[in-house]
Design a protein around this motif. Structure first.
Motif, PDB file in Angstrom:
ATOM      1  N   THR A  37       0.842  -1.181  -0.047  1.00 25.51           N
ATOM      2  CA  THR A  37      -0.010   0.030  -0.051  1.00 25.51           C
ATOM      3  C   THR A  37       0.818   1.322  -0.011  1.00 25.51           C
ATOM      4  O   THR A  37       0.569   2.191  -0.728  1.00 25.51           O
ATOM      5  N   THR A  38       1.950   1.117   0.787  1.00 20.32           N
ATOM      6  CA  THR A  38       2.717   2.467   0.704  1.00 20.32           C
ATOM      7  C   THR A  38       3.451   2.688  -0.481  1.00 20.32           C
ATOM      8  O   THR A  38       3.833   3.454  -1.020  1.00 20.32           O
ATOM      9  N   ALA A  39       3.913   1.356  -1.124  1.00 20.47           N
ATOM     10  CA  ALA A  39       4.695   1.521  -2.522  1.00 20.47           C
ATOM     11  C   ALA A  39       3.753   2.207  -3.426  1.00 20.47           C
ATOM     12  O   ALA A  39       4.249   2.994  -4.032  1.00 20.47           O
ATOM     13  N   ILE A  40       2.542   2.038  -3.445  1.00 20.74           N
ATOM     14  CA  ILE A  40       1.705   2.539  -4.511  1.00 20.74           C
ATOM     15  C   ILE A  40       1.405   3.972  -4.060  1.00 20.74           C
ATOM     16  O   ILE A  40       1.417   4.858  -4.858  1.00 20.74           O
ATOM     17  N   PHE A  41       1.233   4.133  -2.692  1.00 22.75           N
ATOM     18  CA  PHE A  41       1.232   5.728  -2.357  1.00 22.75           C
ATOM     19  C   PHE A  41       2.130   6.359  -2.848  1.00 22.75           C
ATOM     20  O   PHE A  41       2.188   7.813  -3.113  1.00 22.75           O
ATOM     21  N   PHE A  42       3.519   5.796  -3.056  1.00 30.07           N
ATOM     22  CA  PHE A  42       4.584   6.517  -3.484  1.00 30.07           C
ATOM     23  C   PHE A  42       4.813   6.980  -4.717  1.00 30.07           C
ATOM     24  O   PHE A  42       5.850   7.260  -5.466  1.00 30.07           O
ATOM     25  N   THR A  43       3.840   6.786  -5.776  1.00 33.15           N
ATOM     26  CA  THR A  43       3.881   7.192  -6.943  1.00 33.15           C
ATOM     27  C   THR A  43       3.186   8.768  -6.734  1.00 33.15           C
ATOM     28  O   THR A  43       3.364   9.522  -7.841  1.00 33.15           O
ATOM     29  N   ALA A  44       2.970   9.218  -5.602  1.00 30.86           N
ATOM     30  CA  ALA A  44       2.729  10.708  -5.398  1.00 30.86           C
ATOM     31  C   ALA A  44       3.821  11.567  -6.015  1.00 30.86           C
ATOM     32  O   ALA A  44       3.454  12.669  -6.734  1.00 30.86           O
ATOM     33  N   PRO A  45       5.315  11.170  -5.660  1.00 29.93           N
ATOM     34  CA  PRO A  45       6.199  12.186  -6.107  1.00 29.93           C
ATOM     35  C   PRO A  45       6.285  12.188  -7.489  1.00 29.93           C
ATOM     36  O   PRO A  45       6.889  13.164  -8.047  1.00 29.93           O
ATOM     37  N   LEU A  46       5.965  11.113  -8.354  1.00 27.23           N
ATOM     38  CA  LEU A  46       5.972  11.079  -9.752  1.00 27.23           C
ATOM     39  C   LEU A  46       4.862  11.957 -10.190  1.00 27.23           C
ATOM     40  O   LEU A  46       5.180  12.516 -11.207  1.00 27.23           O
ATOM     41  N   LEU A  47       3.752  11.685  -9.789  1.00 29.35           N
ATOM     42  CA  LEU A  47       2.657  12.742 -10.083  1.00 29.35           C
ATOM     43  C   LEU A  47       2.868  14.097  -9.893  1.00 29.35           C
ATOM     44  O   LEU A  47       2.501  14.886 -10.447  1.00 29.35           O
ATOM     45  N   VAL A  48       3.443  14.243  -8.712  1.00 28.69           N
ATOM     46  CA  VAL A  48       4.031  15.700  -8.270  1.00 28.69           C
ATOM     47  C   VAL A  48       4.765  16.326  -9.662  1.00 28.69           C
ATOM     48  O   VAL A  48       4.648  17.504 -10.134  1.00 28.69           O
ATOM     49  N   ALA A  49       5.784  15.483 -10.010  1.00 31.31           N
ATOM     50  CA  ALA A  49       6.722  15.859 -11.011  1.00 31.31           C
ATOM     51  C   ALA A  49       5.838  16.193 -12.422  1.00 31.31           C
ATOM     52  O   ALA A  49       6.220  17.165 -13.007  1.00 31.31           O
ATOM     53  N   LEU A  50       4.761  15.373 -12.653  1.00 34.39           N
ATOM     54  CA  LEU A  50       4.014  15.653 -13.751  1.00 34.39           C
ATOM     55  C   LEU A  50       3.091  16.717 -13.744  1.00 34.39           C
ATOM     56  O   LEU A  50       3.003  17.649 -14.635  1.00 34.39           O
TER      57      LEU A  50
END
Length: 300
Positions: free
Chosen positions: A100-113
Motif C-alpha cells: 500500500t505504501t509503495a503504491i502511495f509513493f507514486t505521488a512524487p511522480l505525479l507531483v513531477a508531472l
C-alpha cells in the motif's frame, strides 16, 4: 515558491521524523481496521488532532490560528488530505502495509508531472519517461496473482493522487501561511468532512477502550507528522526532500513484517525499487548530469 529559509539538514531531519510517524500510523490503522469501521478511524484521527490543537494551541494563538490567506485553497488542501486519509485507510484494510505504501509513493511522480501545469515548471520528456518507469513498478506490485485486491489497488492509487495534489498545495501555501495555521485547517476541514458521513457508519456501540485510545493516537501521530512535514518544506526545497520520502517504504516493510508477518515477494521488491529509483532520478537526475558535464569539461 521558495522555502522561507534555507536549512537543508534541518529540513531532512524534519522529513525523516514525519515519515516515521506516518509509518507507525499506517501500521496502527492496519491493526485497528479489523476492530472498527474505517470512517470511524478517519473521524477519530482528525477529531483527536483538532481537539489537541484547540486545547493546547488555541488559548495562546487566538485568532492568529485561523487567519490564513487564500482560504478556499486552505479548505481544498484539507479536503485533499481527508481524501488521502480515507483512501489510504481503506486500502490498508485490504492490502499489506508495504505494498500500500509503495503504491502511495507514486505521488512524487505525479507531483513531477503536475508541477508543470500547476506551478509553471517545464515538463520534459525525461520526466514523462521517468514517471512511466515508476508506474511500471506499480504493475509489478499489482500484477495478477500477487495477492492484492483490485479494490485495494484502486483505493491506494486514489490516495496517491490526493496526496500529490496535497503536496503541491502545501508547497504553494507554506511560504505564506504559518505552519500551525496550515495544520489547524487540515484538522478542522478533516473533522467536519469526516463528520458528515459518520452517522451512516457508526457501529451502534462504543468500541473497546483500547480501540478508542489507539484511535486518539492516530490523531497525535498524524498531526505531529504533518507539522514536521510543513517545517520540512519550509526549510528545504522539494527537489532535495523528495528522495528521502522513500525511507517510509523501508519502515512500512519492516513494521509490516514485524506485526503482520508479511514480506513482499521478489517481484514486488523489484517494483518498489523501480518506484524509488524513478523518484530519486526525478530529484537528482539533472544535478548528476550537470556534475558529469563539469567533470568531463575539467578532464579536457
Amino acid at each position: 515558491m521558495p522555502p522561507t529559509s534555507q536549512h537543508p539538514g534541518r529540513g531532512i531531519l524534519f522529513l525523516l521524523g514525519a515519515i516515521l510517524l506516518f509509518a507507525v500510523l499506517d501500521t496502527t490503522v492496519k491493526h485497528l481496521s479489523s476492530h472498527a469501521p474505517i470512517p470511524l478511524l478517519v473521524w477519530g484521527r482528525y477529531s483527536a488532532h483538532l481537539a489537541l490543537m484547540l486545547l493546547f494551541l488555541a488559548p495562546r494563538q487566538g485568532l492568529a490560528l485561523v487567519r490564513a490567506p487564500q482560504l478556499p485553497l486552505q479548505i481544498l488542501r484539507g479536503l485533499l488530505l481527508l481524501g488521502c486519509t480515507g483512501f489510504g485507510f481503506a486500502a490498508l484494510a485490504r492490502m499489506p502495509v508495504a505494498e500500500t505504501t509503495a503504491i502511495f509513493f507514486t505521488a512524487p511522480l505525479l507531483v513531477a508531472l503536475l508541477a508543470g501545469p500547476w506551478l509553471g515548471e517545464r515538463l520534459t520528456r525525461e520526466r514523462w519517461l521517468t514517471a512511466l518507469a515508476g508506474f511500471a513498478g506499480i504493475l509489478l506490485i499489482a500484477r495478477p496473482h500477487a495477492g492484492l485486491t483490485s479494490a485495494g489497488i484502486a483505493l491506494a492509487l486514489g490516495g496517491a493522487v490526493c496526496y500529490a495534489c496535497y503536496q503541491l498545495l502545501t508547497r504553494q501555501l507554506a511560504g505564506r501561511t504559518p505552519p500551525l495555521t496550515l495544520l489547524f485547517y487540515t484538522a478542522l476541514v478533516g473533522t467536519l468532512g469526516a463528520s458528515v458521513g459518520l452517522p451512516w457508519f457508526w457501529p451502534g456501540s462504543w468500541p473497546p477502550l483500547w480501540v478508542i485510545l489507539a484511535t486518539i493516537a492516530l490523531g497525535i501521530l498524524g498531526g505531529s507528522g504533518h507539522l514536521l512535514l510543513i517545517h520540512a518544506f519550509r526549510n528545504a526545497p522539494a527537489s532535495l526532500l523528495s528522495p528521502f520520502l522513500y525511507v517510509q517504504l523501508l519502515w512500512a516493510t519492516l513494521l509490516g513484517a514485524a506485526f503482520f508477518g508479511h514480506w513482499p515477494d521478489g517481484l514486488s521488491f523489484l517494483g518498489m525499487g523501480i518506484i524509488v529509483a524513478s523518484g530519486a532520478w526525478l530529484a537528482f537526475g539533472a544535478h548528476l548530469r550537470q556534475h558529469f558535464r563539469r567533470l568531463r569539461a575539467g578532464l579536457r
